[in-house]
Motif scaffolding. Structure first.
Motif, mmCIF file in Angstrom:
data_model
loop_
_atom_site.group_PDB
_atom_site.id
_atom_site.type_symbol
_atom_site.label_atom_id
_atom_site.label_comp_id
_atom_site.label_asym_id
_atom_site.label_seq_id
_atom_site.Cartn_x
_atom_site.Cartn_y
_atom_site.Cartn_z
ATOM 1 N N ALA A 1 -0.535 9.527 0.675
ATOM 2 C CA ALA A 1 -1.944 9.687 0.324
ATOM 3 C C ALA A 1 -2.393 11.141 0.505
ATOM 4 O O ALA A 1 -3.065 11.722 -0.362
ATOM 5 N N CYS A 2 -2.013 11.746 1.619
ATOM 6 C CA CYS A 2 -2.400 13.137 1.883
ATOM 7 C C CYS A 2 -1.706 14.101 0.929
ATOM 8 O O CYS A 2 -2.302 15.104 0.502
ATOM 9 N N ALA A 3 -0.460 13.811 0.576
ATOM 10 C CA ALA A 3 0.241 14.659 -0.391
ATOM 11 C C ALA A 3 -0.463 14.619 -1.747
ATOM 12 O O ALA A 3 -0.587 15.640 -2.428
ATOM 13 N N GLY A 4 -0.937 13.425 -2.140
ATOM 14 C CA GLY A 4 -1.680 13.313 -3.388
ATOM 15 C C GLY A 4 -2.968 14.118 -3.365
ATOM 16 O O GLY A 4 -3.323 14.788 -4.343
ATOM 17 N N LEU B 1 0.828 -1.206 0.000
ATOM 18 C CA LEU B 1 0.000 0.000 0.000
ATOM 19 C C LEU B 1 0.863 1.257 0.000
ATOM 20 O O LEU B 1 0.582 2.221 -0.715
ATOM 21 N N ALA B 2 1.924 1.249 0.813
ATOM 22 C CA ALA B 2 2.795 2.423 0.900
ATOM 23 C C ALA B 2 3.503 2.682 -0.424
ATOM 24 O O ALA B 2 3.492 3.814 -0.937
ATOM 25 N N ILE B 3 4.128 1.654 -0.993
ATOM 26 C CA ILE B 3 4.860 1.824 -2.249
ATOM 27 C C ILE B 3 3.909 2.196 -3.381
ATOM 28 O O ILE B 3 4.218 3.056 -4.220
ATOM 29 N N ALA B 4 2.742 1.548 -3.431
ATOM 30 C CA ALA B 4 1.770 1.878 -4.474
ATOM 31 C C ALA B 4 1.319 3.326 -4.362
ATOM 32 O O ALA B 4 1.183 4.033 -5.371
ATOM 33 N N GLN B 5 1.091 3.780 -3.136
ATOM 34 C CA GLN B 5 0.662 5.157 -2.934
ATOM 35 C C GLN B 5 1.769 6.142 -3.299
ATOM 36 O O GLN B 5 1.502 7.209 -3.872
ATOM 37 N N ILE B 6 3.015 5.787 -2.996
ATOM 38 C CA ILE B 6 4.145 6.648 -3.352
ATOM 39 C C ILE B 6 4.309 6.718 -4.871
ATOM 40 O O ILE B 6 4.545 7.789 -5.445
ATOM 41 N N ALA B 7 4.166 5.561 -5.549
ATOM 42 C CA ALA B 7 4.230 5.558 -7.017
ATOM 43 C C ALA B 7 3.099 6.401 -7.595
ATOM 44 O O ALA B 7 3.290 7.166 -8.550
ATOM 45 N N GLY B 8 1.907 6.260 -7.002
ATOM 46 C CA GLY B 8 0.782 7.079 -7.448
ATOM 47 C C GLY B 8 1.024 8.556 -7.230
ATOM 48 O O GLY B 8 0.621 9.398 -8.050
ATOM 49 N N ALA C 1 8.824 5.654 -6.462
ATOM 50 C CA ALA C 1 8.770 4.351 -5.797
ATOM 51 C C ALA C 1 10.158 3.900 -5.336
ATOM 52 O O ALA C 1 10.308 3.346 -4.240
ATOM 53 N N LEU C 2 11.187 4.142 -6.157
ATOM 54 C CA LEU C 2 12.545 3.749 -5.771
ATOM 55 C C LEU C 2 13.055 4.587 -4.605
ATOM 56 O O LEU C 2 13.777 4.079 -3.740
ATOM 57 N N LEU C 3 12.687 5.864 -4.573
ATOM 58 C CA LEU C 3 13.050 6.686 -3.418
ATOM 59 C C LEU C 3 12.377 6.156 -2.153
ATOM 60 O O LEU C 3 12.976 6.119 -1.075
ATOM 61 N N GLY C 4 11.108 5.736 -2.308
ATOM 62 C CA GLY C 4 10.419 5.122 -1.177
ATOM 63 C C GLY C 4 11.097 3.839 -0.737
ATOM 64 O O GLY C 4 11.232 3.573 0.461
ATOM 65 N N ALA C 5 11.546 3.037 -1.713
ATOM 66 C CA ALA C 5 12.256 1.798 -1.395
ATOM 67 C C ALA C 5 13.554 2.080 -0.664
ATOM 68 O O ALA C 5 13.915 1.378 0.295
#
Length: 259
Positions: A105-108, A42-49, A75-79
């Motif tokens: 999510a809130c940033a989006g 969920l975290a990585i998907a949200q960061i990619a989004g 996503a790679l930065l999140g990783a």
């Protein structure tokens, strides 16, 4: 009920997209479950989004190469950040993953606040547009999936340690989240893995792939017949298939190396 809604020209590519998502998400999902970091997807998907939303806010063409680079880069930065937090605070890793998810999510939401189509973009990010995948998107997903499976099979991901796992995870999620959405990414990773806890090794993967493929096929069929949102229906059929599979499974003898 609308039996005439079975249009293979639409349902076929959608099913192909689901099977390609499962190709990488089943092995990664079992590792996520075994590591106890369930919400990483969920975290990585949200960061990619968030990377996609940021690219759109900057005026980059929708679905273009620049958007893909933005999503992969985010996503790679999140990783990389998750690799660092696991090394520095392993006991708080699950909580930190949750914090990263909610921040992304809130940033989006903040980036979409001034966009008149913000609600539509947010819905697409969460539930995806699996019925409208293009040939180009399928080929892109197939190429990324093949490279990731080869890297996992050859042991390259394992040799890179923590970052290798998180980076592979980030690439897999980034390639799939724009097609099927955050909800189906999470479901494809966790639900087949949960439904096959009684199995081990290659058998577990085989059963998980079978449950996942059945869930996607049945979900797409039901959504077409009853004219319901495909992503939401597939999540429920995946869960139903996993429940049936788990109930039907006989506890297998645990291999010596797993004990």
């Amino acid at each position: 009920m609308n039996w005439s809604a079975f249009d293979w020209g639409i349902l076929g590519p959608a099913l192909a997209a689901g099977l390609l998502v499962l190709a990488t998400h089943v092995p990664l999902g079992t590792q996520v479950l075994d590591r106890g970091i369930v919400f990483i997807d969920l975290a990585i998907a949200q960061i990619a989004g968030l990377g996609v939303i940021a690219a759109d806010a900057l005026g980059m063409p929708e679905g273009g190469v620049a958007v893909q680079f933005a999503a992969v880069g985010a996503a790679l930065l999140g990783a990389l950040l998750l690799t660092w937090t696991e090394r520095r605070a392993p006991r708080q890793q699950e909580a930190l993953i949750g914090v990263m998810f909610i921040l992304a999510a809130c940033a989006g939401i903040l980036l979409l606040a001034g966009n008149p189509h913000g609600g539509e973009h947010l819905k697409d990010l969460l539930v995806g547009q699996i019925l409208w995948v293009s040939t180009t998107q399928l080929l892109w997903l197939a190429a990324v999936s093949a490279l990731l499976l080869a890297a996992m099979w050859l042991g390259l991901v394992r040799r890179l340690g923590r970052f290798g796992f998180y980076a592979a995870f980030a690439l897999a999620v980034t390639a799939s989240v724009q097609l099927v959405g955050v909800y189906l990414v999470f479901s494809s990773l966790i639900i087949p893995a949960l439904g096959t806890r009684a199995h081990y090794g290659a058998r577990r993967y085989g059963v998980a792939y079978a449950l996942g493929a059945t869930g996607y096929a049945v979900g797409l069929a039901l959504s077409a017949v009853f004219d319901l949102p495909s992503g939401a229906v597939i999540v429920w059929t995946l869960a139903a298939c996993a429940l049936v599979g788990a109930a039907a499974a006989r506890p297998a003898a645990v291999p010596a190396e797993v004990r």
